[in-house]
Design an enzyme around this catalytic site. Structure first.
Site, PDB file in Angstrom:
ATOM      1  N   ASP A  51       3.285  -0.185   5.780  1.00  0.00           N
ATOM      2  CA  ASP A  51       3.009   0.469   7.346  1.00  0.00           C
ATOM      3  C   ASP A  51       2.084   1.725   7.298  1.00  0.00           C
ATOM      4  O   ASP A  51       1.769   2.321   8.345  1.00  0.00           O
ATOM      5  CB  ASP A  51       4.035   0.377   8.145  1.00  0.00           C
ATOM      6  CG  ASP A  51       5.368   1.246   7.731  1.00  0.00           C
ATOM      7  OD1 ASP A  51       5.080   1.972   6.646  1.00  0.00           O
ATOM      8  OD2 ASP A  51       6.378   1.344   8.395  1.00  0.00           O
ATOM      9  N   SER A  52       1.911   2.366   6.021  1.00  0.00           N
ATOM     10  CA  SER A  52       1.144   3.699   5.936  1.00  0.00           C
ATOM     11  C   SER A  52      -0.090   3.098   6.407  1.00  0.00           C
ATOM     12  O   SER A  52      -1.036   4.278   6.516  1.00  0.00           O
ATOM     13  CB  SER A  52       1.195   4.180   4.314  1.00  0.00           C
ATOM     14  OG  SER A  52       0.998   3.008   3.611  1.00  0.00           O
ATOM     15  N   GLU A 189      12.122   6.752  -1.931  1.00  0.00           N
ATOM     16  CA  GLU A 189      11.223   7.415  -1.553  1.00  0.00           C
ATOM     17  C   GLU A 189      11.589   8.669  -1.558  1.00  0.00           C
ATOM     18  O   GLU A 189      12.591   9.136  -0.905  1.00  0.00           O
ATOM     19  CB  GLU A 189      10.422   7.116   0.063  1.00  0.00           C
ATOM     20  CG  GLU A 189       9.334   8.265   0.217  1.00  0.00           C
ATOM     21  CD  GLU A 189       8.507   7.426   1.196  1.00  0.00           C
ATOM     22  OE1 GLU A 189       8.363   6.256   1.639  1.00  0.00           O
ATOM     23  OE2 GLU A 189       7.702   8.342   1.551  1.00  0.00           O
TER      24      GLU A 189
HETATM   25  O1  KIV Z   1       4.226   2.144   3.768  1.00  0.00           O
HETATM   26  C1  KIV Z   1       4.017   2.569   2.582  1.00  0.00           C
HETATM   27  O2  KIV Z   1       2.907   2.790   2.150  1.00  0.00           O
HETATM   28  C2  KIV Z   1       5.359   2.580   1.927  1.00  0.00           C
HETATM   29  C3  KIV Z   1       5.127   3.264   0.509  1.00  0.00           C
HETATM   30  C4  KIV Z   1       5.068   4.870   0.795  1.00  0.00           C
HETATM   31  C5  KIV Z   1       6.462   2.916  -0.252  1.00  0.00           C
HETATM   32  O3  KIV Z   1       6.253   2.270   2.040  1.00  0.00           O
END
Ligand code: KIV
Length: 271
Positions: A51-52, A189
């Protein structure tokens, strides 16, 4: 006999075998067909449709605004490109915390509409009912503990989590809960390396770290960060493998110059 070499797909079972053998697991994000194809062909084990995407693809400050429809759009594009890696799609904020029925519906939509292999969600005891319900429908789950960006408004900052004993104990207990429930792996994280190592040694399922030190079973980074496309984000854990921003700007600058100076297209580049 087929002349094509069979590609052995990475499954959740393969990941647990890798942990048993002590082979580290590589994981990267991808959000679109073209990048996912390159990442898969380069040999990464797990591709996370994170969701990044909310930050990297849509330019939002947090991961909160991205919707289930957006995640399904990204997930579908990635799955079409991938031949080997395990594809995990994030359940976005607000689609699994409310109640477990809604959580299951969200997870089912992701699995049906994207054809991904698994979903990922943030949290431990608070979301256990949702975790159990999703797992009971046969959908593999990857957990996510430590810094949980969907809870940024509760944390207040993106600083290192679980430095204090009470928070570290809660994280450890949540990790055990997720494993006992049946999750196939957990992302940790931005936590102290010693805690990351402790979780990885106490649990049988693979633990993938982002800023959780080298003692875990694998590593994950956001693709645009490690390629140096994003520039403003520079946490200590981020190793940049390229300065793609400079390369892209250089190439685009050359194109602009060629168009303005009329050197593009030349005689061979026209009909
Ligand atoms: O959404 C994302 O990219 C993540 C990673 C940072 C593990 O959850």
């Amino acid at each position: 006999m087929s002349v094509h070499k069979e590609i052995k797909r990475v499954t959740t079972h393969v990941l647990s075998e890798m942990k048993l053998k002590g082979e580290k697991i590589s994981m990267l994000t991808a959000y679109d067909y073209s990048m996912a194809r390159l990442v898969d062909e380069a040999g990464v084990d797990v591709i996370l449709v994170g969701d990044s995407a909310s930050n990297v693809m849509a330019g939002n400050e947090t991961t909160l605004p991205i919707t289930l429809d957006h995640m399904i759009y990204h997930g579908t594009s990635v799955v079409k490109a991938v031949k080997r890696a395990l594809v995990v799609v994030d359940l976005p904020f607000g689609t699994y915390q409310g109640n477990s029925k809604e959580a299951l519906q969200s997870a089912i939509r992701i699995m049906k509409e994207t054809a991904a292999d698994a979903v990922k969600l943030e949290g431990g005891a608070e979301v256990l009912e949702s975790v159990n319900r999703i797992l009971s429908a046969g959908i593999p789950i990857m957990g996510h503990l430590g810094l949980m960006p969907q809870s940024i408004h509760r944390f207040g900052t993106y600083s290192v989590r679980a430095k204090e004993e009470a928070e570290a104990e809660k994280l450890l207990s949540d990790a055990h809960l997720l494993e006992e429930a049946g999750c196939f792996g957990i992302v940790l994280e931005k936590i102290p390396a010693v805690l990351g190592e402790q979780v990885a040694s106490e649990l049988k399922i693979p633990i993938i770290g982002i800023g959780a030190g080298g003692g875990v079973d694998g590593q994950v980074l956001v693709l645009h960060d490690m390629l140096g496309i994003t520039q403003e984000f520079s946490p200590r854990f981020l190793r940049r493998y390229h300065n793609l921003a400079a390369e892209i700007k250089g190439a685009v600058g050359n194109y602009v110059e060629d168009v303005k100076s009329r050197s593009f297209p030349n005689e061979k580049e026209q009909y």
